[in-house]
Design a protein around this motif. Structure first.
Motif, mmCIF file in Angstrom:
data_model
loop_
_atom_site.group_PDB
_atom_site.id
_atom_site.type_symbol
_atom_site.label_atom_id
_atom_site.label_comp_id
_atom_site.label_asym_id
_atom_site.label_seq_id
_atom_site.Cartn_x
_atom_site.Cartn_y
_atom_site.Cartn_z
ATOM 1 N N GLY A 162 0.788 -1.237 0.000
ATOM 2 C CA GLY A 162 0.000 0.000 0.000
ATOM 3 C C GLY A 162 0.813 1.275 0.000
ATOM 4 O O GLY A 162 0.266 2.348 0.240
ATOM 5 N N ARG A 163 2.109 1.176 -0.292
ATOM 6 C CA ARG A 163 3.013 2.341 -0.245
ATOM 7 C C ARG A 163 2.816 3.130 1.060
ATOM 8 O O ARG A 163 2.387 4.283 1.058
ATOM 9 N N PRO A 164 3.143 2.518 2.187
ATOM 10 C CA PRO A 164 2.879 3.155 3.487
ATOM 11 C C PRO A 164 3.727 4.390 3.718
ATOM 12 O O PRO A 164 4.867 4.488 3.245
ATOM 13 N N ALA A 165 3.170 5.315 4.479
ATOM 14 C CA ALA A 165 3.926 6.492 4.897
ATOM 15 C C ALA A 165 4.815 6.152 6.085
ATOM 16 O O ALA A 165 5.895 6.722 6.255
ATOM 17 N N VAL A 166 4.338 5.213 6.922
ATOM 18 C CA VAL A 166 5.083 4.787 8.108
ATOM 19 C C VAL A 166 5.135 3.266 8.108
ATOM 20 O O VAL A 166 4.115 2.596 7.925
ATOM 21 N N LEU A 167 6.333 2.735 8.320
ATOM 22 C CA LEU A 167 6.529 1.285 8.331
ATOM 23 C C LEU A 167 7.062 0.852 9.688
ATOM 24 O O LEU A 167 8.043 1.399 10.191
ATOM 25 N N PHE A 168 6.391 -0.132 10.312
ATOM 26 C CA PHE A 168 6.831 -0.691 11.585
ATOM 27 C C PHE A 168 7.531 -2.014 11.325
ATOM 28 O O PHE A 168 6.939 -2.939 10.743
ATOM 29 N N LEU A 169 8.775 -2.114 11.754
ATOM 30 C CA LEU A 169 9.566 -3.336 11.593
ATOM 31 C C LEU A 169 9.928 -3.856 12.976
ATOM 32 O O LEU A 169 10.745 -3.261 13.672
ATOM 33 N N ASP A 170 9.300 -4.948 13.377
ATOM 34 C CA ASP A 170 9.525 -5.514 14.701
ATOM 35 C C ASP A 170 10.530 -6.656 14.582
ATOM 36 O O ASP A 170 10.171 -7.779 14.234
ATOM 37 N N GLU A 171 11.799 -6.355 14.862
ATOM 38 C CA GLU A 171 12.892 -7.313 14.740
ATOM 39 C C GLU A 171 12.814 -8.058 13.405
ATOM 40 O O GLU A 171 12.689 -9.290 13.365
ATOM 41 N N PRO A 172 12.913 -7.319 12.294
ATOM 42 C CA PRO A 172 12.648 -7.894 10.972
ATOM 43 C C PRO A 172 13.684 -8.889 10.479
ATOM 44 O O PRO A 172 13.401 -9.652 9.560
ATOM 45 N N THR A 173 14.889 -8.902 11.057
ATOM 46 C CA THR A 173 15.921 -9.809 10.550
ATOM 47 C C THR A 173 16.188 -10.971 11.496
ATOM 48 O O THR A 173 17.217 -11.629 11.410
ATOM 49 N N THR A 174 15.241 -11.231 12.388
ATOM 50 C CA THR A 174 15.389 -12.359 13.315
ATOM 51 C C THR A 174 15.602 -13.666 12.552
ATOM 52 O O THR A 174 14.813 -14.021 11.678
#
Length: 341
Positions: A162-174
């Motif tokens: 959705g082409r976000p304005a804000v992106l939340f990454l919760d420990e994305p490289t676990t």
């Protein structure tokens, strides 16, 4: 419904949090958290397992509601305008959340349609993101057949539909291997270059230094420190003076001489033989001056002398009383605790 702002000074803030509180029984997952994230930047949120990082992300992405406080994301009130907010944010959690029975392409297409993209737009966006995340060859395979790294990239692509304005990454490289982790880092940097604001939770010191513009350190549901990386390092107060004599034979005599002088108090000097330097811990500019003066008076010719701030891991240890643990090393109990808070 229009976006809201607390006041004109809130302009330029993609995320604004004030007094956020969340209880799980008698446990305070969040205990009055305040946080601001500037537009177009990466805010790194550091903290040990159970510190409240995931709870914060879940509240800001409207998955759970707080017990007290308020927050705005992209100008929308998190509690009062959740429907509008969900259209301008993306979320990648600790574990891939795609449908493993569907092919990668259909996962992305379905999410696009759920976000009210037209069929043509959803198809185009799915193709674009599969190419961008090097998943085109696997597009028609069920996601359940993907490797862990491929599923993580698909999950990140899904959060970008959705082409976000804000992106939340919760420990994305676990759990990712170094190569895939670097690919994720590259993609995050590319998104920020496109104007996306990112709130990143992590326990990887290297990841925080690589991606974050600013850092917030949380422990036991409270914010205990915040600021730029170098600013946080400076707050710890310790520096290391790296003294490199022109003649390597002077290394150990120089270290012994400085220890005898007692310039640095109880801290001892160490010898980095591989780099040909004596490492001297200092706490003040006066100590730095004293070391330089002593070396000069001794008649030792120096090849170089530099000062180094503590590592981010040392900062974390100083602030929280323990080192950050890598996510994949967490015990099952630790993992369950973080999942709960």
């Amino acid at each position: 419904m229009k976006r809201i702002h607390d006041d004109p000074s809130g302009a330029g803030r993609a995320v604004s949090v004030r007094g956020l509180v969340k209880h799980y029984g008698e446990t305070k997952a969040l205990d009055g958290v305040d946080l601001d994230v500037r537009e177009g930047t990466v805010m790194g949120v550091l903290g040990p397992n159970g510190a409240g990082k995931t709870t914060l992300v879940r509240i800001l992405s409207t998955l759970i509601t707080p017990d007290a406080g308020r927050a705005t994301v992209a100008g929308y009130d998190v509690m009062g305008q959740p429907r509008q907010l969900r259209r301008v944010i993306g979320l990648t959690g600790q574990y891939a959340s795609v449908d493993e029975k569907l092919p990668g392409w259909e996962n992305l297409y379905l999410i696009g349609r759920l976000l009210d993209l037209s069929r043509k737009e959803a198809r185009s966006r799915a193709d674009e993101l599969l190419e961008r995340f090097s998943l085109t060859e696997a597009a028609r395979r069920p996601a359940g057949t993907y490797s862990g790294g491929m599923r993580r990239r698909l999950d990140l692509a899904a959060s970008m539909i959705g082409r976000p304005a804000v992106l939340f990454l919760d420990e994305p490289t676990t759990g990712l291997d170094p190569r895939t982790r670097n690919e994720v880092w590259d993609e995050v940097q590319r998104m920020v270059g496109d104007g996306v604001t990112v709130l990143l939770t992590t326990q990887y010191m290297e990841e925080a230094e690589q991606l974050a513009t600013e850092l917030t350190v949380v422990d036991r549901g409270k914010v205990i420190a915040g600021g730029g990386i170098e600013e946080l390092k400076a707050k710890v107060g310790g520096r290391t003076l790296r003294v490199r004599p022109a003649d390597p034979l002077h290394l150990r005599p120089l270290a012994a001489f400085l220890d005898e002088l007692g310039i640095t108090g109880l801290a001892s000097t160490t010898v980095d033989a591989e780099r040909g330097a004596v490492l001297v811990p200092i706490l003040s500019d006066e100590q730095l001056t004293a070391v330089v003066g002593a070396v000069t008076a001794r008649g030792i010719t120096l090849a170089s002398i530099t000062t180094e701030l503590p590592s981010l891991d040392e900062v974390f240890l100083s602030l929280t009383g323990h080192r950050a643990s890598a996510p994949q090393d967490a015990t099952p109990a630790d993992t369950r605790e973080e999942a709960a808070v």
